[in-house]
Every structure is written in structure tokens, then in C-alpha cells.
Design a protein around this motif. Sequence first.
Motif, PDB file in Angstrom:
ATOM      1  N   GLY A 113       0.868  -1.336   0.067  1.00 46.11           N
ATOM      2  CA  GLY A 113       0.077   0.079   0.089  1.00 46.11           C
ATOM      3  C   GLY A 113       0.678   1.318   0.003  1.00 46.11           C
ATOM      4  O   GLY A 113       0.431   2.195  -0.767  1.00 46.11           O
ATOM      5  N   LEU A 114       1.757   1.321   0.761  1.00 45.65           N
ATOM      6  CA  LEU A 114       2.817   2.398   0.778  1.00 45.65           C
ATOM      7  C   LEU A 114       3.485   2.898  -0.535  1.00 45.65           C
ATOM      8  O   LEU A 114       3.639   3.698  -0.879  1.00 45.65           O
ATOM      9  CB  LEU A 114       3.919   2.318   1.970  1.00 45.65           C
ATOM     10  N   GLY A 115       4.040   1.506  -1.036  1.00 51.63           N
ATOM     11  CA  GLY A 115       4.442   1.519  -2.481  1.00 51.63           C
ATOM     12  C   GLY A 115       3.693   2.134  -3.541  1.00 51.63           C
ATOM     13  O   GLY A 115       4.023   2.885  -4.354  1.00 51.63           O
ATOM     14  N   LEU A 116       2.446   1.790  -3.437  1.00 49.34           N
ATOM     15  CA  LEU A 116       1.396   2.159  -4.601  1.00 49.34           C
ATOM     16  C   LEU A 116       1.206   3.725  -4.406  1.00 49.34           C
ATOM     17  O   LEU A 116       1.164   4.388  -5.231  1.00 49.34           O
ATOM     18  CB  LEU A 116       0.032   1.146  -4.280  1.00 49.34           C
ATOM     19  N   ILE A 117       1.059   4.071  -3.051  1.00 52.30           N
ATOM     20  CA  ILE A 117       0.686   5.461  -2.896  1.00 52.30           C
ATOM     21  C   ILE A 117       1.897   6.369  -3.600  1.00 52.30           C
ATOM     22  O   ILE A 117       1.767   7.461  -4.402  1.00 52.30           O
ATOM     23  CB  ILE A 117       0.564   5.866  -1.490  1.00 52.30           C
ATOM     24  N   SER A 118       3.053   5.891  -2.966  1.00 54.58           N
ATOM     25  CA  SER A 118       4.272   6.640  -3.625  1.00 54.58           C
ATOM     26  C   SER A 118       4.300   6.599  -5.131  1.00 54.58           C
ATOM     27  O   SER A 118       4.646   7.590  -5.718  1.00 54.58           O
ATOM     28  CB  SER A 118       5.557   6.285  -2.969  1.00 54.58           C
ATOM     29  N   TRP A 119       4.123   5.287  -5.764  1.00 55.31           N
ATOM     30  CA  TRP A 119       4.467   5.129  -7.253  1.00 55.31           C
ATOM     31  C   TRP A 119       3.265   6.016  -7.850  1.00 55.31           C
ATOM     32  O   TRP A 119       3.718   6.602  -8.775  1.00 55.31           O
ATOM     33  CB  TRP A 119       4.139   3.756  -7.548  1.00 55.31           C
ATOM     34  N   ALA A 120       2.151   5.895  -7.322  1.00 58.77           N
ATOM     35  CA  ALA A 120       0.825   6.890  -8.002  1.00 58.77           C
ATOM     36  C   ALA A 120       1.420   8.246  -8.009  1.00 58.77           C
ATOM     37  O   ALA A 120       1.114   9.016  -8.881  1.00 58.77           O
ATOM     38  CB  ALA A 120      -0.294   6.673  -7.146  1.00 58.77           C
ATOM     39  N   MET A 121       1.872   8.844  -6.765  1.00 60.25           N
ATOM     40  CA  MET A 121       2.324  10.190  -6.678  1.00 60.25           C
ATOM     41  C   MET A 121       3.362  10.508  -7.958  1.00 60.25           C
ATOM     42  O   MET A 121       3.263  11.367  -8.500  1.00 60.25           O
ATOM     43  CB  MET A 121       2.817  10.538  -5.505  1.00 60.25           C
ATOM     44  N   LEU A 122       4.437   9.741  -7.960  1.00 55.92           N
ATOM     45  CA  LEU A 122       5.218   9.878  -8.945  1.00 55.92           C
ATOM     46  C   LEU A 122       5.032   9.821 -10.439  1.00 55.92           C
ATOM     47  O   LEU A 122       5.098  10.372 -11.386  1.00 55.92           O
ATOM     48  CB  LEU A 122       6.327   8.761  -8.801  1.00 55.92           C
ATOM     49  N   ALA A 123       3.971   8.844 -10.723  1.00 60.37           N
ATOM     50  CA  ALA A 123       3.341   8.525 -12.046  1.00 60.37           C
ATOM     51  C   ALA A 123       2.727   9.748 -12.270  1.00 60.37           C
ATOM     52  O   ALA A 123       2.460  10.372 -13.350  1.00 60.37           O
ATOM     53  CB  ALA A 123       2.602   7.418 -11.965  1.00 60.37           C
ATOM     54  N   LEU A 124       1.861  10.444 -11.242  1.00 58.99           N
ATOM     55  CA  LEU A 124       1.078  11.578 -11.468  1.00 58.99           C
ATOM     56  C   LEU A 124       1.806  12.786 -11.862  1.00 58.99           C
ATOM     57  O   LEU A 124       1.649  13.533 -12.883  1.00 58.99           O
ATOM     58  CB  LEU A 124       0.163  11.997 -10.431  1.00 58.99           C
ATOM     59  N   ALA A 125       2.908  13.099 -11.198  1.00 58.05           N
ATOM     60  CA  ALA A 125       3.806  14.019 -11.225  1.00 58.05           C
ATOM     61  C   ALA A 125       4.739  13.807 -12.572  1.00 58.05           C
ATOM     62  O   ALA A 125       4.894  14.781 -13.485  1.00 58.05           O
ATOM     63  CB  ALA A 125       5.066  14.148 -10.056  1.00 58.05           C
ATOM     64  N   ARG A 126       4.962  12.768 -12.983  1.00 62.20           N
ATOM     65  CA  ARG A 126       5.492  12.442 -14.234  1.00 62.20           C
ATOM     66  C   ARG A 126       4.671  12.927 -15.489  1.00 62.20           C
ATOM     67  O   ARG A 126       5.118  13.377 -16.525  1.00 62.20           O
ATOM     68  CB  ARG A 126       5.935  10.911 -14.381  1.00 62.20           C
ATOM     69  N   SER A 127       3.227  12.503 -15.205  1.00 57.32           N
ATOM     70  CA  SER A 127       2.406  12.897 -16.511  1.00 57.32           C
ATOM     71  C   SER A 127       2.273  14.487 -16.752  1.00 57.32           C
ATOM     72  O   SER A 127       2.183  15.092 -17.450  1.00 57.32           O
ATOM     73  CB  SER A 127       1.188  12.290 -16.198  1.00 57.32           C
ATOM     74  N   LEU A 128       2.201  15.111 -15.350  1.00 61.18           N
ATOM     75  CA  LEU A 128       2.002  16.531 -15.345  1.00 61.18           C
ATOM     76  C   LEU A 128       3.408  17.293 -15.711  1.00 61.18           C
ATOM     77  O   LEU A 128       3.131  18.390 -16.104  1.00 61.18           O
ATOM     78  CB  LEU A 128       1.573  17.063 -13.694  1.00 61.18           C
ATOM     79  N   SER A 129       4.412  16.695 -15.351  1.00 57.40           N
ATOM     80  CA  SER A 129       6.014  17.729 -15.561  1.00 57.40           C
ATOM     81  C   SER A 129       6.617  17.159 -16.873  1.00 57.40           C
ATOM     82  O   SER A 129       7.551  17.625 -17.460  1.00 57.40           O
ATOM     83  CB  SER A 129       6.795  17.316 -14.344  1.00 57.40           C
ATOM     84  N   GLY A 130       5.720  16.432 -17.642  1.00 62.26           N
ATOM     85  CA  GLY A 130       6.387  15.909 -19.101  1.00 62.26           C
ATOM     86  C   GLY A 130       7.283  14.898 -18.819  1.00 62.26           C
ATOM     87  O   GLY A 130       8.203  15.082 -19.813  1.00 62.26           O
ATOM     88  N   GLY A 131       7.325  14.073 -17.958  1.00 61.82           N
ATOM     89  CA  GLY A 131       8.505  13.136 -17.940  1.00 61.82           C
ATOM     90  C   GLY A 131       9.508  13.490 -17.344  1.00 61.82           C
ATOM     91  O   GLY A 131      10.976  12.577 -17.423  1.00 61.82           O
ATOM     92  N   THR A 132       9.892  14.548 -16.443  1.00 60.98           N
ATOM     93  CA  THR A 132      10.970  14.900 -15.963  1.00 60.98           C
ATOM     94  C   THR A 132      11.384  14.336 -14.432  1.00 60.98           C
ATOM     95  O   THR A 132      12.207  14.724 -14.052  1.00 60.98           O
ATOM     96  CB  THR A 132      11.070  16.489 -15.931  1.00 60.98           C
ATOM     97  N   VAL A 133      10.394  13.789 -14.005  1.00 56.52           N
ATOM     98  CA  VAL A 133      10.446  13.329 -12.661  1.00 56.52           C
ATOM     99  C   VAL A 133      11.793  12.211 -12.353  1.00 56.52           C
ATOM    100  O   VAL A 133      12.639  12.440 -11.551  1.00 56.52           O
ATOM    101  CB  VAL A 133       9.253  12.488 -12.076  1.00 56.52           C
ATOM    102  N   ALA A 134      12.140  11.423 -13.534  1.00 56.28           N
ATOM    103  CA  ALA A 134      13.070  10.548 -13.325  1.00 56.28           C
ATOM    104  C   ALA A 134      14.407  11.248 -13.304  1.00 56.28           C
ATOM    105  O   ALA A 134      15.462  10.690 -12.552  1.00 56.28           O
ATOM    106  CB  ALA A 134      13.160   9.651 -14.456  1.00 56.28           C
ATOM    107  N   ALA A 135      14.602  12.359 -13.637  1.00 59.55           N
ATOM    108  CA  ALA A 135      15.740  13.316 -13.944  1.00 59.55           C
ATOM    109  C   ALA A 135      15.960  13.863 -12.359  1.00 59.55           C
ATOM    110  O   ALA A 135      17.129  14.358 -12.391  1.00 59.55           O
ATOM    111  CB  ALA A 135      15.600  14.536 -14.894  1.00 59.55           C
ATOM    112  N   THR A 136      15.099  13.896 -11.607  1.00 49.28           N
ATOM    113  CA  THR A 136      15.246  14.515 -10.270  1.00 49.28           C
ATOM    114  C   THR A 136      15.891  13.673  -9.473  1.00 49.28           C
ATOM    115  O   THR A 136      16.144  14.074  -8.248  1.00 49.28           O
ATOM    116  CB  THR A 136      13.889  15.146  -9.818  1.00 49.28           C
ATOM    117  N   GLY A 137      15.906  12.358  -9.762  1.00 50.38           N
ATOM    118  CA  GLY A 137      16.500  11.641  -8.792  1.00 50.38           C
ATOM    119  C   GLY A 137      17.969  11.167  -8.642  1.00 50.38           C
ATOM    120  O   GLY A 137      18.448  10.641  -7.948  1.00 50.38           O
TER     121      GLY A 137
END
Length: 271
Positions: free
Chosen positions: A247-271
Amino acid sequence: MSQRSFSLACLTPLVVLTAAFFVLPMARLVVVGAGGPQGVAGYLAILLEPRYRATLINTVLLASATTLATLVIAAIAAIFLQRHRFPGRAVLVAMLTFPLAFPGVVIGFLIILLAGRQGLIGDVTRLLGGGKVVFAYSIWGLFLGYLYFSIPRVILTIMAAVQKLDPGLEEAARSLGASPWAVQRDVVLPALGPAFVASGAIAFATAMGAFGTAFTLATNIDVLPMLIYTEFTLAANFATAASLSVGLGLISWAMLALARSLSGGTVAATG
């Protein structure tokens, strides 16, 4: 060696590592979570069980507050540091990003030294006649600890985004009579929107799953990482610990996936 053979040789280690370190452990975690007395319905315990639900709400609220505060502080600092050159700037940037080198337990210990029973804040307030103030082991201490390790990640991301902004847009706004605040509000901040979303998602996911700091400080509050730890180690309730972890993983993953869609795929670069 043909192109196909070369591609296969490069792809094989990636497939092996992905299967060994991601797919198989996650699959095993899902199976264990469904292996309790409640079966698959055990995954609903995080929402239906009052204690688990309250812990989930505490964790989400704490992570959200940490993310918002981090974005405000880091945005102001990052824009200033990227736009100004002054003696000692490099040292200041190094100090702001230094917490990246600290594990969560060390950060928790620093918060104890600052706001614990023998902390600096308590000594100062006692000398001022206001009594010893101790909040290291409360929600505020944990919030301060999360803020401490979230700010460096966000500052670096926003500084990189500010560096890529087109200065011509700001010059055009100023030439049209916009005030400095209006330039920041109407030009700079909207342009940094994708960086805010990406870095905010990273800060949120990190705060949701942070264990070391919570292990050191969370004596009076419940957060999901500590709940998972106690269910696994003290209660030996492997199924519940696994379902809570999923459950914890799904919540975090959902937030990252939502942010990735809103930011144009730049979330991965922030890590």
C-alpha cells in the motif's frame, strides 16, 4: 558481432538485474501480503482498520506538509542562489546540500541534539525563562527531520531548472513595465512549474517511506514505515507488514506517476 547480438548482450544484464532486484521481490511481497488469514482482503486493512487508517492519514499529511514547506523554502533559496554570485556562494550551496550525505538515523540524531531533552533549543528557552522546550519526539520533530533531508534534493532540481530559463522572457516582461515581483509571479514561477511538480513528487515519496529518521524520532506518533517495522519485527505479522508495504509503495508510485505525467516526464531526472 551483429547488431542484434550486441543488443542482446547489453540487454541481458539489465533483464537479470531487474528480475532479481525488482520483479521477484515485489512479486513475493504481493504473495505474502495476500497469504494472511484475510487473504486478498488483507490489502484493505490499511483503509478499514482504524489504527492503520489513522497511521496512513498521519503519514500522508506529514509528507504533504513536508513537500509544501520544502517547495517554498527551496524555491526561494534556489532562485536566489542561481541568480546571484557573491563570496561564499559555493560554500553555502555545499552546506545546503550536505544533508544528502547523511543517512536518516544521523538526521534524527541531529534533530535530537537540536530539540531533544538535552537539545540546544531547550537550553536556550530555559535560560530565557520560558521553560525547556522539547519537540524532537513529536510530529514537529519528525517534520523538521523530513524537511532537513528534503530541501537539498529540491534545491538542486530547481537550481538546474532556473539555469535553463530563457532570460529573454524576463527582459521582455520588464520592458513592458512589469515589477520585479510581477516578473517572478507571472514569468519565472510558471516556467518552473514542471520542476516544482517533479521535485515535489520526489520529496513526497521520500517522506512517505523514510524509515531511519522515523525510527529515531517517532516515539509518540505512528507513521507507516514504523508501523510496518513493528508489525514485521515485534508482532511477526508478515502478511500485514507486506500488505502495508504494498500500500505504501502504491501511494508513492501513484504520486510519482502523476507528477511524471504533469511535468512531461521529468520526474526521473530529479532522482
